[in-house]
Design a protein around this motif. Structure first.
Motif, PDB file in Angstrom:
ATOM      1  N   ARG A 165      -2.574  -4.133   9.472  1.00 55.40           N
ATOM      2  CA  ARG A 165      -3.190  -3.672  10.708  1.00 55.40           C
ATOM      3  C   ARG A 165      -3.067  -2.159  10.885  1.00 55.40           C
ATOM      4  O   ARG A 165      -3.605  -1.600  11.827  1.00 55.40           O
ATOM      5  CB  ARG A 165      -2.574  -4.375  11.894  1.00 55.40           C
TER       6      ARG A 165
ATOM      7  N   PRO B 174      -7.036   1.665   7.812  1.00 56.91           N
ATOM      8  CA  PRO B 174      -7.705   1.386   6.553  1.00 56.91           C
ATOM      9  C   PRO B 174      -6.911   1.853   5.354  1.00 56.91           C
ATOM     10  O   PRO B 174      -7.164   1.431   4.245  1.00 56.91           O
ATOM     11  CB  PRO B 174      -8.993   2.188   6.668  1.00 56.91           C
ATOM     12  N   GLY B 175      -5.957   2.709   5.570  1.00 55.24           N
ATOM     13  CA  GLY B 175      -5.417   3.453   4.449  1.00 55.24           C
ATOM     14  C   GLY B 175      -4.480   2.689   3.556  1.00 55.24           C
ATOM     15  O   GLY B 175      -4.107   3.167   2.508  1.00 55.24           O
ATOM     16  N   ILE B 176      -4.052   1.543   3.932  1.00 56.30           N
ATOM     17  CA  ILE B 176      -2.881   1.024   3.289  1.00 56.30           C
ATOM     18  C   ILE B 176      -3.106   0.432   1.925  1.00 56.30           C
ATOM     19  O   ILE B 176      -2.403   0.755   0.994  1.00 56.30           O
ATOM     20  CB  ILE B 176      -2.306  -0.101   4.134  1.00 56.30           C
TER      21      ILE B 176
ATOM     22  N   SER C 112      -5.732  -1.206  -0.595  1.00 56.88           N
ATOM     23  CA  SER C 112      -6.310  -1.090  -1.902  1.00 56.88           C
ATOM     24  C   SER C 112      -7.567  -0.293  -1.764  1.00 56.88           C
ATOM     25  O   SER C 112      -8.008   0.084  -0.700  1.00 56.88           O
ATOM     26  CB  SER C 112      -6.620  -2.463  -2.449  1.00 56.88           C
ATOM     27  N   LEU C 113      -8.136  -0.024  -2.892  1.00 52.11           N
ATOM     28  CA  LEU C 113      -9.330   0.769  -2.918  1.00 52.11           C
ATOM     29  C   LEU C 113     -10.406   0.101  -2.109  1.00 52.11           C
ATOM     30  O   LEU C 113     -11.255   0.716  -1.518  1.00 52.11           O
ATOM     31  CB  LEU C 113      -9.728   0.847  -4.373  1.00 52.11           C
ATOM     32  N   LEU C 114     -10.368  -1.181  -2.104  1.00 47.26           N
ATOM     33  CA  LEU C 114     -11.502  -1.896  -1.557  1.00 47.26           C
ATOM     34  C   LEU C 114     -11.017  -3.203  -0.964  1.00 47.26           C
ATOM     35  O   LEU C 114     -10.443  -4.027  -1.624  1.00 47.26           O
ATOM     36  CB  LEU C 114     -12.439  -2.183  -2.727  1.00 47.26           C
ATOM     37  N   LEU C 115     -11.265  -3.371   0.294  1.00 48.09           N
ATOM     38  CA  LEU C 115     -10.886  -4.624   0.923  1.00 48.09           C
ATOM     39  C   LEU C 115     -12.086  -5.113   1.696  1.00 48.09           C
ATOM     40  O   LEU C 115     -12.672  -4.376   2.463  1.00 48.09           O
ATOM     41  CB  LEU C 115      -9.766  -4.382   1.932  1.00 48.09           C
ATOM     42  N   VAL C 116     -12.428  -6.331   1.471  1.00 45.95           N
ATOM     43  CA  VAL C 116     -13.529  -6.846   2.264  1.00 45.95           C
ATOM     44  C   VAL C 116     -12.944  -7.214   3.620  1.00 45.95           C
ATOM     45  O   VAL C 116     -12.110  -8.089   3.732  1.00 45.95           O
ATOM     46  CB  VAL C 116     -14.145  -8.072   1.595  1.00 45.95           C
ATOM     47  N   GLY C 117     -13.344  -6.511   4.641  1.00 48.35           N
ATOM     48  CA  GLY C 117     -12.743  -6.740   5.950  1.00 48.35           C
ATOM     49  C   GLY C 117     -13.450  -7.870   6.688  1.00 48.35           C
ATOM     50  O   GLY C 117     -14.659  -7.867   6.841  1.00 48.35           O
TER      51      GLY C 117
ATOM     52  N   THR D 255      -1.396  -0.366  -4.170  1.00 46.90           N
ATOM     53  CA  THR D 255      -2.639   0.381  -4.288  1.00 46.90           C
ATOM     54  C   THR D 255      -3.368  -0.018  -5.556  1.00 46.90           C
ATOM     55  O   THR D 255      -2.771  -0.520  -6.500  1.00 46.90           O
ATOM     56  CB  THR D 255      -2.382   1.898  -4.335  1.00 46.90           C
ATOM     57  N   THR D 256      -4.655   0.186  -5.538  1.00 48.38           N
ATOM     58  CA  THR D 256      -5.479  -0.048  -6.718  1.00 48.38           C
ATOM     59  C   THR D 256      -6.239   1.238  -6.965  1.00 48.38           C
ATOM     60  O   THR D 256      -7.062   1.623  -6.140  1.00 48.38           O
ATOM     61  CB  THR D 256      -6.467  -1.193  -6.453  1.00 48.38           C
TER      62      THR D 256
END
Lengths: 476, 1072
Positions: free
Chosen positions: B6, B9-11, B13-18, B730-731
């Motif tokens: 929560r 956005p920064g936490i 991975s490169l890409l998270l489908v929200g 992280t990715t």
């Protein structure tokens, strides 16, 4: 560009690889990439997506020229006639005692043999050690009243980079990347270069992400065919061979991800290979100075032995900011080479010579390309140097009063701000702590140092440790 | 599993489908439309209002702040700026609209149309503001309110009755009853149980940090088919009984306690005894030391059980902070040293961030600023101790007896050594002391009895710097003194048989004495604070009993006792929750080190309490707790769900545990899993930290704070500076580059290939074996056909010319840039200069940057550069480092010279020894400049510079010799040399930037100062991409590997590629 030792001209290899990557890219990870580049829906979840600043930004990018070891302010930008009057005498009581790193307590004051002159329309004072930067006087804002907490290099460099003398916090470049993201993901958003192979003090944690995710940390970049570590496959691996491997990898990873539809991380992993190869295509080109004209190279001093190294770094910095790299940090004298405890004449003479023309070249080049107006250039070190002598011919560390110079990025040039006392020991007017200085840089970038928050272990962490105030006078 | 979803956005991975979370506790980030409104409004506020109404400006004119939503709603003297219920009627609109004369904002002039519109639209939308930690109303300062006392985390731990659930299987276990009850309430059916092979992989990684062997997987699958529950129970018991469990669990703990083995400042000095604490932790977990005892030992082992070396060792916990070896500002550094454990204890044991309260009352939690100092007071009397052996009284007595005998026998030699060293030492100490500020200098003139407790602490800290200089006095000795010292020390070694083996040392603490220095609180009028616990839990000062017969305050014992009282509501809950996070990927309280109001309340508060009560009531046994958790059906669920639609809507983040989780391996697990799969993993447990090039488990590799292993660095390993309760995941593209292009990965792929080739004969069998080793399952028919096709295609691409040379391995040398050559006697080969050539006729200089990992056990020299054919009658030279049993001195730079001398004519040999000793695993610049031709004054000058510490001067050692000339030819080599009829001699470690120059270069022309080729340069090998890895920068003599690349079967090379791909796959890097 030089000829590749294998006998193949370097740029041809590059073109081939680029073509291969672009061709291969159409199939490889196409879906994930499309998703990634779509912005919109994905932008909110991609940590590097470009973000709007808090307020209108004056600067979009930063080039931080870090003179590591501590350049003497009183021999460069902060003339002190009184110092030469008092030279040879002990530090007058009225200036107060300070703890010095090397502890030469009763060392007498050391005169500055520099010749000083006013420059430009603004009449800014610059010493004869920096004749080329002096030509840019009307673009420079000289802040003479900075101060910091660390008396040693480790603590000083740590604070100038992270705000704290104690390790563990994200660097300013990491904060800027976190706050603003990047518009060019084919290059790292935060890039670091250094002028010699020695380790900078504290090593890579100077550009680390501290408690923030590693995605925000700085990346070391070097000139040459492998600007980023592991960018290229080992020499023995052929293009065809690598492509076969990547195709297989993508297929296996897709199979795996498709069975786990709610693990978006797996899509991100597939995309990360795609990004890696876009980086592989773009980074060598970004650092390829062969495209630059001889006149440009000359402007940066690349044609002269003393200035070639830092000149190349400055020119690389320009190429990177042109490509919208967010934060570029260049270390001059990596490994404390500006640390003039003895024979400051020789030490600073050499270091100023090595950097002056390249920096001036950078400023002029940015300006003629229209980049200076929204690129903030910063010059300075972790602290200045004492008016007292050390070992008779040197100066010790001085964190209680020193100069940082800013240019471009919304800064009003041709002004000297703040002041140190009569001998340059303590900042006395418009005192600017490192936190204020960082807040100022962030403010120019459109970020509010109190509004930029990363929550960690239940604490709202801020880049300036909840302190600091932007010094808005700098914008005129 | 991402740690803190929560927090913006920064936490992760490169890409998270929200997917918008719908459960009550899940925060919704601002939807795009609102975010846009906010950003526009924010810009207006920032440039027009914040000057007078913000924390940044430190101004709240009219009592109004406008820099958070809470502040806007609260408003100032005229009332709320925005009316939450009727935003259109907000006062802010009135003010900016200049509707009332007495309330016109901004006062300097009305906002422009666009700005006005932006603010208006935002206010009318209800003033949306993203969550930045300011959503909560700040507490009022000073006291504790009734509201505060309702805080969930400080309520007594309850023992709730587990609910009954319909499904009999789930109703059998307590954890399952709580979990299923909640799922049933949300109408979410759980996922089916994971299959046997998935489960054993999950369990083995969870409890050992390693993959199961194919044999273990197969056996478990069989047993599981017969009786699943019994098989799982047996497996869990086996895993918990194995020493690998302690190694895995230790990693979790070491993250929490900021474990590292170096100082973390400029010098980043290695702490040679730090590893003993790591081994203590591993032993504690393996023996299931009760957690309360574990906590007490780490805080106060020296007071609780002063005679037990293990308990005293535990206090290393308090010594893991950073240390700056040359900070003259002794008071500030000491203050930081005492602050450091204060914060760590809050994080680790209380699950509360005490850091905020250092400067002010915690803004949201009832932690008063005084509480910080009350806690700090427990550590105030601490004194770092590196001099107390980890031995029992009897062992110490036996040691002393032996030592006395040795001392008696060596009294004369040592007296002669002292005669030289003592004056040097006195001079060095005096110089060192003079560098301190006057108040610190004065402490050196005081008798210890006259010093206050604080003064004793400061003196001890300052003295470490004096001691540092005393360790280095030999460097300040004259050449004549050095020669004498060398001879005397050699004489001293003849008594080594009588010398007792040194007792083990550790970094521990005791108190400075029975009286504590004051803990001062308050900026303007600092007044002393007595030790005490959190005011909200225990307002009175702590009751402290001084231990009998021990010069100690008893403060830390009091703290340890209070923390581990069964009634303490935090310590048990916090630890139970950490274990839950370890097994389920997320804690019942997501913010595992923040049980405060900025953290999150538990998803299953009753379960947390039930487990905590049970944990404490059953002797604080962690193994029991693990067992309960991993035997639950909740844990054993599959990571996939046949019908996830409903659940994805209600609980997309799987907080209610309707399925298992897919998690990425941690950095160390990735490395360990590769070593395990290739069969290289060395199972030796414990002992000093080793270089990461050795195939030991990652928990045993050396941990430097300022130099991190590249793999650990990109895969989010902690930096060892602050307590880390949850790792980032992280990715990044840099990870991918390292995995697909990095040389170490290719070496792993080669090793895996060799293994599968040995263990299976056909392509099909080898693919299957690789799958078993990496994924714990056989390849499917489809995968088989795809991979076999790959092998065939790839082999065709590779063609017949492929070689199987061990790659030239390169890694970064610590404290230096660029890549250095790795040379290892059994791995990466040494290099020959291509073609023979004339020796430099006369004087020469050879320089290099090196790092030595080991010496030969006997006297054999490890060569850096050699120009000699191995025939003792032929001229030549060899520059290297002496072996352990060197007749002269171990680990010292040496130059062997074969040539002509005036005394013996041609065919003479002399080994010229320097007194410059290289420490293992440290980077050095080394050089030798050789003068042959000045008659009667033949000298060799050695140079060595420790690159890890700029303050260390360049070591210079001139030594005379008798060789006067060379003439002849011979092969030259780097990092090794062939010796006819004998085993080859090989370097072990790193070599970089080797430069050979004509003439004996003076110090000013050395590589160290210039780093470039000059007119005198004969060869310069830099091992960089430009001009080429093995090319000479002068273009003269290139290098080739001494071991000839053998032609390889293209199918073998294709298999290496296959294995390399598999090591890159998600299936390997993630566990279901």
């Amino acid at each position: 560009m030089s000829i590749d030792p294998t006998g193949v001209p370097h740029h041809e290899l590059l073109t081939t690889r680029r073509e291969f990557l672009l061709r291969g890219g159409a199939g490889f990870g196409g879906l994930a990439l499309a998703h990634l580049l779509a912005g919109g829906a994905a932008a909110g979840t991609n940590p590097l997506a470009a973000k709007a600043p808090h307020h209108a930004a004056k600067a979009k990018r930063v080039i931080f020229l870090f003179m590591e070891g501590g350049p003497s302010h009183i021999d460069t930008f902060d003339p002190k006639p009184k110092l030469n009057e008092l030279a040879g005498k002990p530090l007058p009581e009225s200036f107060g005692k300070v703890i010095t790193a090397m502890g030469e307590y009763n060392a007498p004051l050391l005169a500055s043999p520099r010749k000083w002159q006013r420059h430009g329309q603004s009449g800014l004072w610059v010493s004869d050690w920096l004749p080329h930067m002096a030509e840019c006087a009307d673009d420079l804002a000289v802040v003479r009243s900075c101060w910091a907490d660390g008396i040693n290099h480790s603590t000083g460099v740590c604070q100038m980079n992270t705000g704290s003398i104690l390790a563990g916090r994200p660097s300013l470049g990491a904060w800027a990347t976190y706050g603003l993201g990047t518009v060019n993901e084919n290059l790292p958003a935060f890039v670091v270069m250094q002028d010699n192979p020695a380790s900078t003090i504290n090593g890579p944690r100077n550009w680390g992400a501290g408690f923030m995710p590693a995605v925000y940390q700085g990346t070391r970049v070097q000139a040459g065919s492998e600007p980023i570590p592991n960018l290229n496959p080992p020499a023995a691996v052929g293009g065809d061979q690598q492509r076969g491997k990547l195709d297989l990898l993508e297929e296996l990873n897709r199979d795996h991800a498709s069975q786990r539809p709610f693990q978006s991380e797996l899509e991100a992993r597939i995309a990360s290979y795609e990004l890696a190869f876009k980086m592989q295509a773009e980074a060598p080109e970004a650092v390829d100075l062969s495209k630059e004209t001889e006149a440009t190279k000359k402007l940066y001093g690349i044609d002269e032995k003393e200035t070639a190294t830092f000149g190349q770094m400055c020119l690389l910095a320009r190429r990177l900011v042109e490509r919208d790299v967010r934060f570029v940090q260049l270390y001059s004298g990596a490994g404390s080479k500006w640390d003039a405890h003895s024979n400051i004449e020789k030490n600073h003479g050499t270091n100023c010579k090595a950097t002056d023309k390249p920096i001036a070249g950078l400023l002029k080049d940015l300006k003629q390309r229209g980049l200076l107006q929204d690129t903030l250039v910063i010059w300075g070190g972790e602290f200045g140097r004492t008016p007292m002598s050390e070992k008779g011919t040197g100066r010790d560390h001085n964190p209680t009063g020193f100069t940082m110079v800013l240019a471009g990025g919304g800064v009003k040039g041709g002004q000297a701000l703040g002041a140190t006392d009569d001998i340059g020991l303590h900042a006395v007017e418009d005192r600017l702590h490192v936190h204020d200085f960082h807040a100022t840089i962030l403010w120019l970038l459109g970020l509010d140092n109190m509004g930029l928050v990363y929550r960690y272990k239940g604490r709202p962490e801020r880049p300036t440790l909840n302190e600091g105030e932007a010094y808005k006078k700098i914008a005129g | 599993m991402h740690p803190t979803p929560r927090f913006g956005p920064g936490i992760v991975s490169l890409l998270l489908v929200g997917l918008a979370p719908a459960l009550a506790w899940a925060e919704t980030p601002l939807p795009p439309a609102q975010q846009a409104l906010y950003q526009k409004a924010r810009a207006v506020l920032e440039s027009n209002c914040f000057n007078c109404h913000s924390h940044a400006a430190k101004k709240d004119k009219g009592g109004l702040m406008l820099d958070s939503r809470a502040a806007v709603l609260k408003g100032g003297e005229s009332g709320p700026a925005v009316d939450d219920k009727a935003p259109g009627k907000s006062l802010l609109l009135t003010a900016i609209g200049y509707e009332k004369d007495e309330l016109r904002m901004p006062p300097k002039g009305k906002l422009g149309g666009e700005q006005l519109a932006a603010l208006k639209a935002w206010v009318e939308a209800g003033a949306p503001w993203p969550d930045d930690g300011t959503k909560l109303t700040a507490r009022s300062r000073g006291g504790i309110t009734d509201e505060d006392r309702k805080w969930w985390a400080i309520q007594p731990v309850a023992r709730p009755t587990p609910p009954t659930v319909q499904d009999p299987a789930w109703n059998a276990g307590v954890i399952d009853r709580f979990i299923r009850d909640r799922l049933d309430k949300e109408k979410l059916p759980p996922a089916p149980l994971a299959d046997a092979r998935t489960l054993i992989r999950r369990l083995t990684f969870d409890l050992h940090g390693l993959p199961p062997t194919p044999e273990e997987s197969a056996a478990f699958e069989q047993a599981h088919a017969k009786d699943a529950d019994a098989a799982v129970t047996a497996l869990v018991d086996r895993l918990l009984a194995s020493p690998r469990y302690g190694e895995r669990m230790a990693r979790v703990w070491l993250d929490l306690v900021r474990y590292a083995e170096s100082d973390g400042y400029k010098a980043d000095d290695y702490r040679p005894h730090a590893w003993r604490y790591r081994d203590y932790v591993i032993r504690a977990f393996n023996t299931d030391k009760p957690y309360d005892r574990f906590v007490r030992e780490q805080l106060a082992g020296d007071e609780i059980a002063p005679d037990d070396p293990e308990s005293r060792l535990a206090t290393s916990f308090l010594r893991l902070g950073i240390y700056e070896y040359n900070n003259r500002d002794v008071r500030t550094q000491w203050n930081n040293i005492v602050d450091e454990p204060t914060e760590v204890v809050g994080d680790v044991f209380l699950g509360l961030g005490m850091g905020c309260a250092k400067c002010h009352d915690h803004k949201f939690d009832p932690i008063l600023q005084a509480d910080y100092f009350r806690l700090r007071a427990f550590f105030e009397p601490m004194l770092p101790r590196d001099d107390l052996p980890l031995a029992t009284a009897a062992e110490v007595a036996a040691y002393r007896e032996k030592l006395a005998a040795w001392e008696k026998a060596t009294a004369d030699v040592r007296k002669r050594i002292d005669a030289i060293e003592k004056p040097l030492g006195e001079k060095a100490a005096k110089a060192s002391i003079e560098h301190f500020p006057l108040d610190i200098r004065a402490l050196f003139d005081k008798a210890d009895a006259e010093r206050t407790p604080l003064e004793r602490q400061l003196h001890a800290l300052a003295y470490r710097q004096v001691d540092y200089e005393l360790d280095r006095i030999t460097a300040k000795a004259t050449a004549e003194q050095k020669e004498k010292l060398i001879a005397l020390r050699k004489e001293l070694t003849t008594f080594d048989a009588k010398k007792p083996a040194p007792l083990p040392l550790a970094n521990t603490v005791t108190d400075v004495g029975p009286d504590a220095p004051p803990t001062l609180f308050g900026k303007k009028n600092p007044s002393p604070v007595a030790p005490g616990f959190l005011t909200i839990l225990h307002p009175e000062p702590a009751t402290i009993a001084k231990p009998a017969n021990l010069p100690s305050t008893g403060r830390r014992t009091a703290l340890a006792t209070w923390l581990t009282r069964p009634e303490n509501p935090l310590v048990g809950r916090v630890m139970v929750n950490r274990l839950w996070q370890m097994h389920f990927g997320r804690g019942l309280v997501t913010t595992t080190s923040d049980f405060g109001k900025l953290g999150e309340p538990p998803t299953h508060p009753e379960l947390l309490d039930w487990l905590t009560t049970d944990f404490v009531a059953n002797g604080w046994s962690l193994k029991r707790l693990h067992r309960q958790m991993v035997l639950s059906l909740a844990y054993r669920q599959s990571a996939t769900h046949p019908d996830p639609k409903a659940a994805l809507k209600v609980d997309p983040e799987n907080r209610l545990l309707w399925r298992g989780a897919t998690r990425r391996l941690e950095a160390e697990q990735i490395r360990d899993a590769m070593l395990a799969a290739t069969g290289k993993l060395d199972p030796v447990a414990g002992g000093p930290g080793v270089d990461s090039s050795l195939p030991r488990r990652s928990v045993y590799t050396r941990v430097y704070r300022n130099q991190r292993d590249p793999l650990f660095d990109v895969f989010d390993a902690p930096d060892g500076i602050g307590s880390v309760p949850q790792r980032n995941t992280t990715t990044t593209p840099t990870q991918s580059l390292l995995l697909i292009n990095g040389v170490p990965l290719i070496e792993h792929a080669r090793a895996l290939t060799r293994r599968v080739e040995k263990e299976a004969a056909t392509d099909e069998g080898r693919i299957d074996r690789a799958y078993q080793l990496l994924y714990g399952r056989p390849a499917t028919a489809r995968e088989q056909s795809r991979l076999q096709r790959f092998l065939a295609d790839q082999a065709t691409k590779l063609g017949p010319k492929v070689t199987d040379a061990p790659a030239v391995e390169q890694i970064k040398m610590p404290h230096r840039d660029g890549k250095a050559l790795v040379v290892h006697p059994k791995g990466s080969p040494w290099l020959q200069v291509d073609g023979s050539r004339d020796l430099p006729e006369g004087d020469f200089t050879v320089e290099a940057f090196v790092l030595l990992r080991s010496t030969y056990e006997d006297g054999t020299v490890r060569p850096i550069a050699v120009h000699h054919n191995g025939d003792v009658k032929q001229p030549g030279w060899a520059f290297g480092v002496t072996g352990k049993k060197s007749a002269y001195k171990p680990q010292a730079l040496v130059l062997q010279l074969w040539g002509k001398s005036d005394e013996k004519g041609a065919g003479d040999y002399e080994a010229v020894f320097s007194d410059l000793r290289l420490e293992l695993d440290k980077p050095y610049y080394v050089a030798v400049s050789v003068k042959l031709t000045t008659a009667g004054k033949e000298t060799v000058t050695f140079y060595a510079k420790d690159l890890s510490n700029d303050e260390e001067p360049l070591g210079v050692s001139p030594v005379g010799h008798r060789i006067t000339s060379f003439a002849g030819r011979g092969p030259m080599s780097l990092g090794g040399a062939a010796v006819p009829g004998k085993p080859e001699r090989v370097w072990d470690g790193l070599i970089d930037d080797v430069r050979l120059s004509k003439g004996a270069l003076p110090q000013s022309q050395l590589l160290l100062s210039g780093e470039a080729a000059s007119k005198q340069t004969v060869n310069f090998w830099r091992f960089e991409a430009t001009p080429g890895l093995l090319k000479d920068a002068t273009g003269t003599w290139h290098l080739r590997q001494a071991a000839k690349p053998a032609a390889a079967d293209p199918r073998h090379a294709a298999l290496v590629d296959l294995c390399h791909v598999l090591l890159n796959t998600s299936e390997f890097l993630y566990v279901d």
